[in-house]
Write an enzyme that holds these catalytic residues in place. Structure first.
Site, PDB file in Angstrom:
ATOM      1  N   ASP A  36       0.837  -1.198   0.000  1.00 44.88           N
ATOM      2  CA  ASP A  36       0.000   0.000   0.000  1.00 44.88           C
ATOM      3  C   ASP A  36       0.873   1.249   0.000  1.00 44.88           C
ATOM      4  O   ASP A  36       1.351   1.675   1.043  1.00 44.88           O
ATOM      5  CB  ASP A  36      -0.918  -0.018   1.231  1.00 44.88           C
ATOM      6  CG  ASP A  36      -1.838   1.201   1.281  1.00 44.88           C
ATOM      7  OD1 ASP A  36      -1.929   1.920   0.262  1.00 44.88           O
ATOM      8  OD2 ASP A  36      -2.472   1.414   2.339  1.00 44.88           O
TER       9      ASP A  36
ATOM     10  N   LYS B  46       1.576   7.955   0.400  1.00 44.59           N
ATOM     11  CA  LYS B  46       1.960   7.976   1.811  1.00 44.59           C
ATOM     12  C   LYS B  46       3.333   8.611   1.969  1.00 44.59           C
ATOM     13  O   LYS B  46       4.148   8.556   1.045  1.00 44.59           O
ATOM     14  CB  LYS B  46       2.043   6.532   2.335  1.00 44.59           C
ATOM     15  CG  LYS B  46       0.716   5.875   2.616  1.00 44.59           C
ATOM     16  CD  LYS B  46       0.922   4.483   3.211  1.00 44.59           C
ATOM     17  CE  LYS B  46      -0.397   3.777   3.448  1.00 44.59           C
ATOM     18  NZ  LYS B  46      -1.265   4.433   4.432  1.00 44.59           N
TER      19      LYS B  46
ATOM     20  N   ASP C  15       0.193  -5.036   4.627  1.00 47.90           N
ATOM     21  CA  ASP C  15      -1.201  -4.621   4.437  1.00 47.90           C
ATOM     22  C   ASP C  15      -2.070  -5.755   3.873  1.00 47.90           C
ATOM     23  O   ASP C  15      -3.252  -5.559   3.598  1.00 47.90           O
ATOM     24  CB  ASP C  15      -1.249  -3.379   3.533  1.00 47.90           C
ATOM     25  CG  ASP C  15      -2.444  -2.483   3.835  1.00 47.90           C
ATOM     26  OD1 ASP C  15      -3.030  -2.623   4.923  1.00 47.90           O
ATOM     27  OD2 ASP C  15      -2.792  -1.648   2.973  1.00 47.90           O
TER      28      ASP C  15
ATOM     29  N   GLU D 267      -7.965   2.541   0.357  1.00 40.40           N
ATOM     30  CA  GLU D 267      -8.181   1.549  -0.701  1.00 40.40           C
ATOM     31  C   GLU D 267      -8.736   0.231  -0.158  1.00 40.40           C
ATOM     32  O   GLU D 267      -9.402  -0.504  -0.880  1.00 40.40           O
ATOM     33  CB  GLU D 267      -6.877   1.294  -1.456  1.00 40.40           C
ATOM     34  CG  GLU D 267      -5.912   0.281  -0.807  1.00 40.40           C
ATOM     35  CD  GLU D 267      -5.376   0.696   0.556  1.00 40.40           C
ATOM     36  OE1 GLU D 267      -5.431   1.902   0.871  1.00 40.40           O
ATOM     37  OE2 GLU D 267      -4.939  -0.178   1.321  1.00 40.40           O
TER      38      GLU D 267
ATOM     39  N   ARG E 202     -11.098  -0.485   1.965  1.00 38.67           N
ATOM     40  CA  ARG E 202     -12.563  -0.577   1.942  1.00 38.67           C
ATOM     41  C   ARG E 202     -13.076  -0.721   0.514  1.00 38.67           C
ATOM     42  O   ARG E 202     -14.142  -1.300   0.287  1.00 38.67           O
ATOM     43  CB  ARG E 202     -13.159   0.638   2.659  1.00 38.67           C
ATOM     44  CG  ARG E 202     -12.842   1.951   2.025  1.00 38.67           C
ATOM     45  CD  ARG E 202     -13.063   3.120   2.969  1.00 38.67           C
ATOM     46  NE  ARG E 202     -11.967   3.294   3.923  1.00 38.67           N
ATOM     47  CZ  ARG E 202     -11.943   4.220   4.868  1.00 38.67           C
ATOM     48  NH1 ARG E 202     -12.948   5.050   5.034  1.00 38.67           N
ATOM     49  NH2 ARG E 202     -10.909   4.312   5.677  1.00 38.67           N
TER      50      ARG E 202
HETATM   51  N1  BES Z   1      -3.315   0.203   5.237  1.00 35.65           N
HETATM   52  C1  BES Z   1      -3.685   1.482   5.715  1.00 35.65           C
HETATM   53  C2  BES Z   1      -3.986   1.501   7.216  1.00 35.65           C
HETATM   54  C3  BES Z   1      -2.792   1.432   8.110  1.00 35.65           C
HETATM   55  C4  BES Z   1      -1.974   2.527   8.273  1.00 35.65           C
HETATM   56  C5  BES Z   1      -2.547   0.296   8.831  1.00 35.65           C
HETATM   57  C6  BES Z   1      -0.885   2.452   9.123  1.00 35.65           C
HETATM   58  C7  BES Z   1      -1.478   0.221   9.695  1.00 35.65           C
HETATM   59  C8  BES Z   1      -0.634   1.302   9.837  1.00 35.65           C
HETATM   60  C9  BES Z   1      -4.950   1.960   4.987  1.00 35.65           C
HETATM   61  O1  BES Z   1      -5.058   1.564   3.675  1.00 35.65           O
HETATM   62  C10 BES Z   1      -4.925   3.444   5.006  1.00 35.65           C
HETATM   63  O2  BES Z   1      -4.056   3.996   4.403  1.00 35.65           O
HETATM   64  N2  BES Z   1      -5.883   4.047   5.691  1.00 35.65           N
HETATM   65  C11 BES Z   1      -5.941   5.451   5.798  1.00 35.65           C
HETATM   66  C12 BES Z   1      -7.395   5.838   5.683  1.00 35.65           C
HETATM   67  C13 BES Z   1      -7.615   7.324   5.546  1.00 35.65           C
HETATM   68  C14 BES Z   1      -7.083   7.805   4.216  1.00 35.65           C
HETATM   69  C15 BES Z   1      -9.090   7.602   5.667  1.00 35.65           C
HETATM   70  C16 BES Z   1      -5.383   5.845   7.170  1.00 35.65           C
HETATM   71  O3  BES Z   1      -5.585   5.128   8.136  1.00 35.65           O
HETATM   72  O4  BES Z   1      -4.692   6.850   7.229  1.00 35.65           O
HETATM   73 ZN    ZN Z   2      -4.100  -0.160   3.165  1.00 34.13          ZN
HETATM   74 MN    MN Z   3      -4.097   2.893   2.338  1.00 34.86          MN
END
Ligand code: BES
Ligand code: ZN
Ligand code: MN
Length: 493
Positions: free
Chosen positions: A269, A276, A287, A348, A350
């Site tokens: 991811d 990111k 992920d 992504e 969801r």
């Molecule tokens: N895979 C990430 C969630 C994540 C982040 C898990 C850090 C473990 C450590 C997910 O896909 C994500 O990026 N979520 C975003 C959602 C936001 C954009 C609403 C997040 O958590 O920042």
């Molecule tokens: Zn993710």
């Molecule tokens: Mn993500």
């Protein structure tokens, strides 16, 4: 490693190493007192030297206890008796394995399962002993060109206790331990190896290995035909083709409805166009931890031959920024027919899950659990000890909580209230894919809840529990123990 139950007389027990726990300053206690009597005061004299008090984490090897058949005693500190509970029991096994791995001992007898651990019975104590020891010897060194860590010499661990566990227990615990190790192996693989295609290969390997496992793999063209626009909005940004991997475990009656496990399988991811930051981005290879736990749980089911049907669905894709990647503001149509405005391509998980969740409707599942490293907000809310659980059916959530308490692979419920749904409003589509910073884990679950109304559903956000960072960086194999316990519960009821 192999595990056996023994309960013969300790004085006459022949073994290279007898492991005995001692509570802090409790040398008149239980087995310590017994062994002191067996050795006519020799053990007491050794303790008089003051090197070992029973403090938590201490270890001491003593050789050739007189009058006994054991070649060595390994004393392990269990800490204060009043503080000794589940957690210390588990940690003490870890101390033992760490200590033994610096020796050449091939076989040992551990008496730790005879200690009192709250109200836990010998089934529980056996199960945790096996899981903890297997976790302690786990090592992922496939890519270390010199030998890496020396392999532990221990081959057989005998569990000594007064009332033996159910004879099935060793098989069950070993199956779960294998499931955990499998999940760890998959999740620890780097993103350049563990692609959606790699996961599909792993599924086919399971089918080859177990006669009651069957596999279907949908490629992007098939998903396009079905109308899985949300899934494809993620996978099209990568050169690695996305896959929907369906694994059927048929251990139950032909007509019995399956339990569905749906795993987020983002093999890497980057965030996509909503890229990111660089710091710790390597950890986004984990992920696909939800997907890994689906693989692990199915392996455990097949090994333990649970008499139920389970369908595992893994939504496998890579989230990359590319010329064909989705843009913030793009609108896509999901398999359910609802439309989504992608306001952030980093939300992504969801998107791939919602289509997978609609897809499982066709199996008329009696319950559906999705498992996903879905939100950083889950770490903010709950840290790294418990996974978040949310869902649309009370008894399913309660059963998962109980399974968590039983296995120590615990969950904590967050509120999935109507009020939060409003945060997903979009000016242009049926919903947006993000709900803002506040309550991020809840709004993510709200999003999924719009695709799960036709069945009993629970969502596990394992962002904080699927892996460890820093020196111990690596996959944990969670929540395979929890999922297996839930499935075992279903098999019994
Ligand atoms: N895979 C990430 C969630 C994540 C982040 C898990 C850090 C473990 C450590 C997910 O896909 C994500 O990026 N979520 C975003 C959602 C936001 C954009 C609403 C997040 O958590 O920042
Ligand atoms: Zn993710
Ligand atoms: Mn993500």
């Amino acid at each position: 490693m192999e595990y056996k139950i023994v309960n013969s007389n300790l004085k006459k027990l022949k073994t290279p190493c007898l492991i005995v726990g001692m509570h802090q300053n409790a040398r008149n206690h239980q087995l310590i007192a017994t062994i002191d009597a067996f050795t006519e005061g020799w053990l007491g004299k050794q303790l008089d030297r003051g090197d070992f008090s029973g403090r938590k984490g201490q270890t001491l090897y003593l050789y050739d206890p007189p009058g006994m058949k054991a070649e060595r005693l390994l004393l392990v500190g269990c800490g204060k008796e009043k503080d000794f509970a589940e957690r210390s029991y588990i940690e003490t096994h870890r101390t033992v394995i760490d200590s033994l791995s610096n020796t050449t001992i091939k076989r040992a007898v551990t008496t730790l399962p005879s200690l009192k651990v709250g109200e836990r019975d010998s089934d529980w104590k056996t199960h945790q002993a096996i899981l903890t020891c297997e976790a302690a010897i786990y090592c992922f060194d496939e890519y270390k060109t010199d030998e890496g860590n020396p392999k532990p010499s221990l081959e057989v661990l005998d569990l000594w206790m007064n009332d033996p566990p159910n004879e099935q227990r060793i098989l069950l615990a070993t199956a779960v331990a294998h499931g955990v190790a499998f999940a760890k192996d998959l999740a620890n693989q780097p993103g350049n190896v563990c692609t959606p295609t790699y996961l599909a290969k792993q599924a086919r390997a399971l089918k080859k290995r177990f006669s009651d496992i069957d596999v279907d793999i949908l490629d992007e063209a098939e998903m396009e035909k079905l109308g899985m626009g949300a899934f494809l909005a993620v996978s099209k940004g990568s050169d690695q083709p996305g896959k929907l991997i369906v694994i059927h475990y048929r251990g139950g009656a032909e007509e019995a409805n399956p339990i569905a496990l749906v795993g987020k399988g983002i093999t890497f991811d980057t965030g996509g166009i909503s890229l990111k930051p660089a710091d710790k981005m390597d950890e986004m290879k984990f992920d696909m931890g939800g997907a890994a736990s689906v693989f692990g749980a199915l392996l455990a089911c097949a090994e333990a031959k649970l008499p139920i049907n389970v369908v595992g669905v893994v939504a496998a894709a890579e989230n990359m920024p590319d010329g064909r990647a989705s843009r913030p503001g793009d609108i896509v149509k999901t398999l359910s027919g609802q439309t989504v405005e992608i306001l952030n391509t980093d939300a992504e998980g969801r998107l791939v899950l919602c289509d997978a969740l609609s897809y499982v409707e066709r199996y008329n599942p009696c319950s559906v659990i999705d498992i996903a490293t879905l939100t950083g907000a889950a770490i903010v809310a709950l840290g790294h000890e418990v996974s978040a659980v949310l869902g649309n059916q009370r008894s399913l959530i309660e059963t998962l909580k109980e399974a968590g308490e039983e296995t120590f692979d615990r969950v904590w419920e967050l509120p999935l209230l109507e009020e939060y749904q409003e945060l997903l409003k979009s000016n242009f589509a049926d919903m947006a894919n993000i709900g803002g910073r506040a309550g991020g884990t809840i709004t993510a679950a709200c999003f999924l809840s719009r695709f799960t109304q036709k069945y009993h559903w629970a969502h596990l956000d394992i962002a904080g529990t699927a892996w460890l960072s820093q020196e111990k960086k690596g996959a944990t194999g969670r929540p395979v123990p929890l999922l297996f316990e839930y499935l075992r519960h279903c098999a019994l009821n």
